[in-house]
Motif scaffolding. Structure first.
Motif, PDB file in Angstrom:
ATOM      1  N   PRO A   1      79.308  18.589  15.310  1.00 36.61           N
ATOM      2  CA  PRO A   1      80.769  18.900  15.354  1.00 36.61           C
ATOM      3  C   PRO A   1      81.356  19.993  16.739  1.00 36.61           C
ATOM      4  N   PHE A   2      80.264  20.636  16.486  1.00 38.79           N
ATOM      5  CA  PHE A   2      79.945  21.218  17.942  1.00 38.79           C
ATOM      6  C   PHE A   2      80.638  20.762  18.770  1.00 38.79           C
ATOM      7  N   LEU A   3      79.491  20.526  19.130  1.00 40.30           N
ATOM      8  CA  LEU A   3      79.430  19.069  20.652  1.00 40.30           C
ATOM      9  C   LEU A   3      81.166  18.166  20.556  1.00 40.30           C
ATOM     10  N   LEU A   4      81.316  17.673  19.388  1.00 41.02           N
ATOM     11  CA  LEU A   4      82.687  17.376  19.643  1.00 41.02           C
ATOM     12  C   LEU A   4      84.300  17.354  19.854  1.00 41.02           C
ATOM     13  N   VAL A   5      84.040  18.727  19.507  1.00 42.88           N
ATOM     14  CA  VAL A   5      85.457  19.905  19.404  1.00 42.88           C
ATOM     15  C   VAL A   5      84.755  20.833  21.270  1.00 42.88           C
ATOM     16  N   ALA A   6      83.405  21.178  21.783  1.00 37.99           N
ATOM     17  CA  ALA A   6      83.543  21.384  22.896  1.00 37.99           C
ATOM     18  C   ALA A   6      83.923  20.627  24.152  1.00 37.99           C
ATOM     19  N   SER A   7      83.690  19.085  23.859  1.00 42.07           N
ATOM     20  CA  SER A   7      83.702  18.116  24.601  1.00 42.07           C
ATOM     21  C   SER A   7      85.713  18.048  24.343  1.00 42.07           C
ATOM     22  N   VAL A   8      86.358  18.743  23.894  1.00 41.11           N
ATOM     23  CA  VAL A   8      87.845  18.518  23.666  1.00 41.11           C
ATOM     24  C   VAL A   8      88.805  19.283  25.021  1.00 41.11           C
ATOM     25  N   TYR A   9      87.933  20.778  24.475  1.00 37.15           N
ATOM     26  CA  TYR A   9      88.282  21.635  24.655  1.00 37.15           C
ATOM     27  C   TYR A   9      88.047  21.737  26.354  1.00 37.15           C
ATOM     28  N   TRP A  10      86.907  21.017  27.147  1.00 34.80           N
ATOM     29  CA  TRP A  10      86.838  20.684  28.471  1.00 34.80           C
ATOM     30  C   TRP A  10      87.272  19.892  29.089  1.00 34.80           C
ATOM     31  N   ARG A  11      87.646  19.088  28.298  1.00 37.65           N
ATOM     32  CA  ARG A  11      88.442  18.133  29.328  1.00 37.65           C
ATOM     33  C   ARG A  11      89.898  18.792  29.055  1.00 37.65           C
ATOM     34  N   ARG A  12      90.104  19.544  28.682  1.00 37.73           N
ATOM     35  CA  ARG A  12      91.336  20.497  28.724  1.00 37.73           C
ATOM     36  C   ARG A  12      91.770  21.092  29.016  1.00 37.73           C
ATOM     37  N   ARG A  13      90.493  21.420  29.602  1.00 32.27           N
ATOM     38  CA  ARG A  13      90.131  23.318  30.170  1.00 32.27           C
ATOM     39  C   ARG A  13      90.646  24.198  29.628  1.00 32.27           C
ATOM     40  N   THR A  14      90.722  24.489  28.319  1.00 34.83           N
ATOM     41  CA  THR A  14      91.387  25.143  27.671  1.00 34.83           C
ATOM     42  C   THR A  14      90.149  26.790  27.186  1.00 34.83           C
ATOM     43  N   LEU A  15      90.296  27.970  28.018  1.00 31.91           N
ATOM     44  CA  LEU A  15      89.778  29.151  28.137  1.00 31.91           C
ATOM     45  C   LEU A  15      89.435  29.225  26.562  1.00 31.91           C
TER      46      LEU A  15
ATOM     47  N   LEU B   1      87.748  29.728  23.134  1.00 30.46           N
ATOM     48  CA  LEU B   1      87.130  28.544  23.372  1.00 30.46           C
ATOM     49  C   LEU B   1      86.506  29.283  21.636  1.00 30.46           C
ATOM     50  N   GLY B   2      86.433  30.053  21.613  1.00 30.43           N
ATOM     51  CA  GLY B   2      85.112  31.375  20.320  1.00 30.43           C
ATOM     52  C   GLY B   2      85.677  30.619  19.152  1.00 30.43           C
ATOM     53  N   THR B   3      87.574  30.672  18.239  1.00 33.41           N
ATOM     54  CA  THR B   3      87.015  30.824  16.934  1.00 33.41           C
ATOM     55  C   THR B   3      86.927  29.617  16.179  1.00 33.41           C
ATOM     56  N   PRO B   4      87.443  28.066  17.630  1.00 35.16           N
ATOM     57  CA  PRO B   4      87.416  26.657  16.633  1.00 35.16           C
ATOM     58  C   PRO B   4      86.091  26.485  16.635  1.00 35.16           C
ATOM     59  N   LEU B   5      84.897  26.543  18.039  1.00 36.71           N
ATOM     60  CA  LEU B   5      83.691  26.787  17.631  1.00 36.71           C
ATOM     61  C   LEU B   5      82.574  27.078  17.191  1.00 36.71           C
ATOM     62  N   VAL B   6      83.040  28.401  16.673  1.00 41.02           N
ATOM     63  CA  VAL B   6      82.558  28.947  16.109  1.00 41.02           C
ATOM     64  C   VAL B   6      82.429  28.526  14.755  1.00 41.02           C
ATOM     65  N   THR B   7      84.023  28.203  14.142  1.00 34.65           N
ATOM     66  CA  THR B   7      84.074  27.552  13.002  1.00 34.65           C
ATOM     67  C   THR B   7      83.142  25.915  12.165  1.00 34.65           C
ATOM     68  N   VAL B   8      83.490  25.387  13.340  1.00 35.32           N
ATOM     69  CA  VAL B   8      83.223  23.907  13.501  1.00 35.32           C
ATOM     70  C   VAL B   8      81.137  24.243  13.422  1.00 35.32           C
ATOM     71  N   ALA B   9      81.065  24.722  14.285  1.00 35.02           N
ATOM     72  CA  ALA B   9      79.503  24.962  14.122  1.00 35.02           C
ATOM     73  C   ALA B   9      78.940  25.621  12.587  1.00 35.02           C
ATOM     74  N   ALA B  10      79.609  26.970  12.071  1.00 36.24           N
ATOM     75  CA  ALA B  10      79.573  27.179  10.662  1.00 36.24           C
ATOM     76  C   ALA B  10      79.028  25.871   9.889  1.00 36.24           C
ATOM     77  N   ALA B  11      80.573  25.246  10.126  1.00 37.86           N
ATOM     78  CA  ALA B  11      80.514  24.341   8.767  1.00 37.86           C
ATOM     79  C   ALA B  11      79.636  23.287   9.118  1.00 37.86           C
ATOM     80  N   GLY B  12      79.291  22.743  10.020  1.00 37.92           N
ATOM     81  CA  GLY B  12      78.052  21.628   9.933  1.00 37.92           C
ATOM     82  C   GLY B  12      77.273  22.292  10.095  1.00 37.92           C
ATOM     83  N   ALA B  13      76.541  23.422   9.604  1.00 40.93           N
ATOM     84  CA  ALA B  13      75.588  24.150   9.249  1.00 40.93           C
ATOM     85  C   ALA B  13      75.269  24.516   7.032  1.00 40.93           C
ATOM     86  N   LEU B  14      76.808  24.133   6.808  1.00 41.84           N
ATOM     87  CA  LEU B  14      77.572  24.436   5.505  1.00 41.84           C
ATOM     88  C   LEU B  14      76.610  23.345   5.604  1.00 41.84           C
ATOM     89  N   ALA B  15      77.469  22.380   5.833  1.00 43.53           N
ATOM     90  CA  ALA B  15      76.820  20.753   5.517  1.00 43.53           C
ATOM     91  C   ALA B  15      75.305  20.212   5.702  1.00 43.53           C
TER      92      ALA B  15
END
Length: 248
Positions: free
Chosen positions: A173-187, A189-203
């Protein structure tokens, strides 16, 4: 020039100094009090307007402060919630299917499914709770440890695969969201990436709860299962910072 010029005073004052119409208007105003007042008022107003154009632009710090909440909101909107939720389910299913051991108890399956639903909910709530969604994932992990707490024997490094499995579950999930942000050059990044990584670890923890023979050992769950979610939070925060610098 004949007649009064009050209605045209602003336009006449705006003409360049050497313009014949402007010169004639000021010559007329020397002998016409209403026109003189009109020209003086127009000239004063134009002077104030010219003074406004000399205002310095806002500093880079002010612009960043103004842009920060806007960029943050756009970043949160960029989270592909359905895609990440599918990834979390895939992580859980893959770990369960690929594990050698199986849990037969219905209550264990229910606990695992509940933990998976919390993980997916964290991604859905990232816009509303922001950093609180990641805290919710960690809290759910701690709650699972408390509910399954039984044995309190010594902790061995045999639980390291559980921790690494949860870190692996955070990667997709981290890589999925990071790829979206990287394409958009969104600066931001912290909150969504940390959240999806935590959710992936929880799954991944939800899957481990079905397959790990030490799921009833309190210290094992606390150190390696909860520890995996905590490690995912820390590692993803560091990775998000590096990505932010690279995107800048």
């Amino acid at each position: 020039m004949s007649g009064h010029i009050e209605d045209d005073a602003m336009g006449l004052c705006a003409l360049p100094p050497g313009d014949p119409q402007r010169a004639a208007a000021f010559a007329h105003a020397r002998s016409c009090e209403p026109c003189r007042r009109a020209l003086e008022g127009a000239a004063a107003l134009l002077g104030h307007i010219d003074a406004l154009t000399d205002v310095k632009p806002p500093s880079a710090g002010v612009l960043r402060a103004i842009a920060r909440p806007v960029v943050a909101e756009l970043s949160l909107r960029a989270v592909p919630v359905a895609l990440v939720a599918a990834a979390l389910g895939a992580v859980w299913a893959f770990l369960v299917v690929s594990a050698k051991s199986r849990a037969a108890g219905v209550e264990v399956w229910l606990a695992s499914a509940s933990l998976l639903l919390v993980a997916i909910s964290c991604v859905g709530l990232v816009r509303r709770l922001r950093g609180g969604a990641a805290a919710l994932a960690l809290g759910a992990s701690v709650a699972m440890a408390a509910l399954t707490w039984a044995e309190t024997g010594a902790v061995s490094m045999g639980g390291l695969p559980c921790l690494l499995t949860e870190l692996g579950g955070a990667v997709l999930p981290f890589l999925l969201v990071a790829s979206v942000y990287w394409r958009r050059r969104t600066l931001d990044l912290g909150t969504p990436l940390v959240t999806v990584a935590a959710a992936g670890a929880l799954a991944a923890q939800a899957a481990i709860h079905l397959t790990c023979p030490g799921r009833g050992a309190g210290l094992h769950v606390l150190v390696f299962h909860v520890g995996g979610v905590l490690a995912a939070l820390v590692v993803s925060a560091l990775a998000a910072r590096l990505l932010r610098r690279a995107a800048a």
